[in-house]
Design an enzyme around this catalytic site. Structure first.
Site, PDB file in Angstrom:
ATOM      1  N   HIS A 105       0.810  -1.219   0.000  1.00  0.00           N
ATOM      2  CA  HIS A 105       0.000   0.000   0.000  1.00  0.00           C
ATOM      3  C   HIS A 105       0.844   1.269   0.000  1.00  0.00           C
ATOM      4  O   HIS A 105       0.333   2.351  -0.294  1.00  0.00           O
ATOM      5  CB  HIS A 105      -0.984   0.001   1.177  1.00  0.00           C
ATOM      6  CG  HIS A 105      -0.376   0.283   2.515  1.00  0.00           C
ATOM      7  ND1 HIS A 105      -0.085  -0.707   3.429  1.00  0.00           N
ATOM      8  CD2 HIS A 105      -0.022   1.449   3.108  1.00  0.00           C
ATOM      9  CE1 HIS A 105       0.422  -0.148   4.516  1.00  0.00           C
ATOM     10  NE2 HIS A 105       0.467   1.147   4.353  1.00  0.00           N
ATOM     11  N   ASP A 140       0.184  -7.703   1.682  1.00  0.00           N
ATOM     12  CA  ASP A 140       0.564  -6.287   1.640  1.00  0.00           C
ATOM     13  C   ASP A 140       2.082  -6.127   1.606  1.00  0.00           C
ATOM     14  O   ASP A 140       2.649  -5.278   2.303  1.00  0.00           O
ATOM     15  CB  ASP A 140      -0.013  -5.533   2.850  1.00  0.00           C
ATOM     16  CG  ASP A 140      -0.020  -4.018   2.624  1.00  0.00           C
ATOM     17  OD1 ASP A 140       0.201  -3.591   1.481  1.00  0.00           O
ATOM     18  OD2 ASP A 140      -0.215  -3.274   3.606  1.00  0.00           O
ATOM     19  N   GLY A 211       3.462   6.395   8.076  1.00  0.00           N
ATOM     20  CA  GLY A 211       4.816   6.619   7.582  1.00  0.00           C
ATOM     21  C   GLY A 211       5.757   5.517   8.005  1.00  0.00           C
ATOM     22  O   GLY A 211       6.802   5.312   7.387  1.00  0.00           O
ATOM     23  N   ASN A 212       5.410   4.796   9.082  1.00  0.00           N
ATOM     24  CA  ASN A 212       6.187   3.625   9.494  1.00  0.00           C
ATOM     25  C   ASN A 212       5.868   2.409   8.632  1.00  0.00           C
ATOM     26  O   ASN A 212       6.584   1.399   8.695  1.00  0.00           O
ATOM     27  CB  ASN A 212       5.911   3.254  10.958  1.00  0.00           C
ATOM     28  CG  ASN A 212       6.779   4.023  11.935  1.00  0.00           C
ATOM     29  OD1 ASN A 212       6.275   4.796  12.746  1.00  0.00           O
ATOM     30  ND2 ASN A 212       8.078   3.818  11.864  1.00  0.00           N
ATOM     31  N   SER A 213       4.789   2.474   7.857  1.00  0.00           N
ATOM     32  CA  SER A 213       4.379   1.335   7.047  1.00  0.00           C
ATOM     33  C   SER A 213       5.511   0.866   6.151  1.00  0.00           C
ATOM     34  O   SER A 213       6.125   1.663   5.437  1.00  0.00           O
ATOM     35  CB  SER A 213       3.171   1.702   6.178  1.00  0.00           C
ATOM     36  OG  SER A 213       2.026   1.894   6.964  1.00  0.00           O
ATOM     37  N   GLY A 269      -8.134 -26.752  -3.826  1.00  0.00           N
ATOM     38  CA  GLY A 269      -9.389 -26.798  -4.578  1.00  0.00           C
ATOM     39  C   GLY A 269     -10.560 -27.342  -3.790  1.00  0.00           C
ATOM     40  O   GLY A 269     -11.328 -28.174  -4.290  1.00  0.00           O
ATOM     41  N   VAL A 270     -10.725 -26.871  -2.548  1.00  0.00           N
ATOM     42  CA  VAL A 270     -11.872 -27.277  -1.733  1.00  0.00           C
ATOM     43  C   VAL A 270     -12.431 -26.050  -1.020  1.00  0.00           C
ATOM     44  O   VAL A 270     -11.711 -25.074  -0.786  1.00  0.00           O
ATOM     45  CB  VAL A 270     -11.488 -28.341  -0.676  1.00  0.00           C
ATOM     46  CG1 VAL A 270     -11.110 -29.647  -1.333  1.00  0.00           C
ATOM     47  CG2 VAL A 270     -10.363 -27.838   0.230  1.00  0.00           C
ATOM     48  N   ILE A 272     -13.943 -25.087   2.623  1.00  0.00           N
ATOM     49  CA  ILE A 272     -13.822 -25.705   3.944  1.00  0.00           C
ATOM     50  C   ILE A 272     -14.429 -24.814   5.021  1.00  0.00           C
ATOM     51  O   ILE A 272     -14.638 -23.612   4.808  1.00  0.00           O
ATOM     52  CB  ILE A 272     -12.341 -25.977   4.297  1.00  0.00           C
ATOM     53  CG1 ILE A 272     -11.505 -24.691   4.152  1.00  0.00           C
ATOM     54  CG2 ILE A 272     -11.776 -27.093   3.444  1.00  0.00           C
ATOM     55  CD1 ILE A 272     -10.048 -24.851   4.546  1.00  0.00           C
TER      56      ILE A 272
END
Length: 478
Positions: A105, A140, A211-213, A269-270, A272
């Site tokens: 992001h 992310d 800003g720490n992201s 492919g299930v 659940i």
């Protein structure tokens, strides 16, 4: 007795001295100086199309709209012109040849990405443009690359699974655009899930702000054990509840982005769902656990022979505790690998070999399904708080079902019933009861009778809504 109190008092004193020693601690400056050159600020630039009129200043149609438009024109602020929007974030270098990790992001939709380095020792700050190698929205995470004239200082990932609640950690980054900053705290919690299928967050009280992201969360060995991603806050500022994506998730994503430019997650492919206590009792399991298969569409699982109603107990030699754990484990398994899946079926266990597909391919091929409307009233029987009718051609058409669809249609649900509390609604289609197909009222009554004679306290139903299946266990005691 007095000796016991003296001993207890001595233990309290020692504990207090230990806490005080940790609180005082040795300076973190040497560690910060060692690892800080690998932490970078990230500035992104995005071209935004111009807006017509003074949006955001006064409501459209307001008598002040013309006044503010004239004010903007006089001051040269033409809202119709494209403008550039800048954003700030953090990141860290993971190799001497310039690979950098940050949050997706931070750089999403950016036209330009500029990396700001802080070499330390009084050396001037330098800036380099970066290109995007790959991104992963699910975790992310983004991988960037810069071209430097020489080798860059970098940091290494640590094992996030060894981080304990109470361990000291350091967060570094560019909070609120103030430039390079260090904050310290502890690991507050582990294995936090926020919203994604692959979430594994470390919670910390080290100060993390906007800003720490994308910045790193270090352990005391100077290893990255998390990527600072989110905060929980009522006002947008740090209140001591921050979340860092665990490094053991990040490293797998980064390795794939580095090699392929995209992620390649395993796909079973299930569909659940978790096994509850009443479901476990209805199926004869000793305890709740594992992942109950509610549907097997076309894919690897169907080709291998897995069925709806199977409970996955073990995947690739690892015990399955719940659906979240299974989804993460499957996603982290190599595409094309053949794995052993142990399932509970018909009162016993079976081992089935499944060759995994690729989730990204399945998601691209998956078509969105239309919601179905409520079924018309066509009462036939009242059972377990449900009014149920056999499926007719008219009901198939009204519900948008295939001509081959079979089952019983729920036409009404008693709002005071357990069925209503567990989410059953008018228009739902019951296709199985007691893990056997039902096509008529007598089929359902027979399943109830069989379960009662077997001493079961509840009956397991397979219910479909809009094509999406799920199991629901309803009590037979009432």
């Amino acid at each position: 007795m007095r000796l016991m109190w003296l001993a207890f008092g001595s233990m309290v004193l020692i504990a207090a001295q230990t806490v005080a020693a940790y609180a005082r601690g040795e300076s973190l400056a040497p560690l910060a100086e060692q690892i800080s050159p690998a932490v970078v600020n990230i500035t992104t630039s995005t071209l935004i199309e111009g807006q017509t009129g003074p949006q955001g200043i006064v409501p459209e149609g307001s008598p002040f709209e013309d006044f503010f438009r004239e004010f903007q024109d006089r001051n040269g602020d033409n809202g119709d012109r494209p403008r550039r929007s800048n954003a700030l974030g953090s990141g860290f270098v993971i190799s001497e040849d310039g690979f950098i990790v940050t949050n997706n992001h931070v750089i999403a939709e950016a036209d330009e990405i500029l990396i700001e380095f802080f070499p330390g020792d009084g050396q001037p700050v330098k800036e380099l443009p970066a290109k995007v190698i790959g991104t992963d929205e699910k975790t992310d995470i983004a991988l960037l690359k810069v071209e430097a004239s020489g080798p860059l200082q970098y940091v290494q990932f640590g094992d996030s699974d060894t981080a304990r609640v109470g361990d000291w950690v350091i967060a570094m980054g560019n909070p609120l655009g103030q430039g390079f900053s260090v904050s310290a705290g502890i690991v507050s919690a582990r294995n936090r899930a926020l919203s994604g299928s692959y979430d594994d967050y470390i919670q910390t009280d080290a100060a993390i702000n906007r800003g720490n992201s994308g910045g790193p969360l270090f352990n005391m060995d100077g290893q990255v054990i998390g990527v600072n991603t989110a905060i929980l806050s009522p006002n947008g500022g740090s209140i001591g509840i921050g979340f860092s994506m665990a490094s053991n998730v990040v490293t797998k994503v980064v390795d794939q982005l580095r090699e392929f430019g995209e992620t390649r997650r395993g796909w079973l492919g299930v569909r659940i769902q978790d096994v509850t206590e009443d479901m476990a009792e209805a199926m004869g399991l000793d305890k709740p656990g594992g992942a109950l298969i509610s549907d097997v569409p076309e894919g690897p699982a169907k080709e291998a022979g897995l069925k709806a109603g199977d409970v996955i107990l073990s995947f690739d030699g690892v015990e399955v505790e719940d659906t979240r754990g299974l989804v993460r484990q499957v996603g982290e398994t190599t595409v094309g690998k053949s794995v052993r899946v142990v399932v509970h079926r018909d009162g016993g266990t079976q081992t089935i070999l499944v060759t995994l597909g690729r989730r990204e391919d399945a998601e691209r091929a998956e078509m969105s399904e239309e919601d179905t409307s409520d079924a018309p009233s066509d009462e036939n029987a009242d059972i377990l708080g449900l009014t149920i009718a056999p499926l007719t051609d008219t009901l198939r058409e009204d519900l948008g079902l295939d001509a081959e669809a079979d089952g019983l249609v729920v036409t009404e649900v008693d709002e005071a019933s357990e069925a209503f509390a567990k989410g059953l609604r008018s228009g739902d289609l019951i296709t199985e009861a007691g893990q056997q197909k039902v096509e008529s009222i007598s089929d359902l009554e027979a399943r109830i009778e069989e379960a009662t004679e077997a001493g079961r306290k509840s009956l397991l139903l397979l219910v479909r809504r809009g094509g999406d299946p799920r199991f629901v266990a309803l009590s037979l005691e009432n």
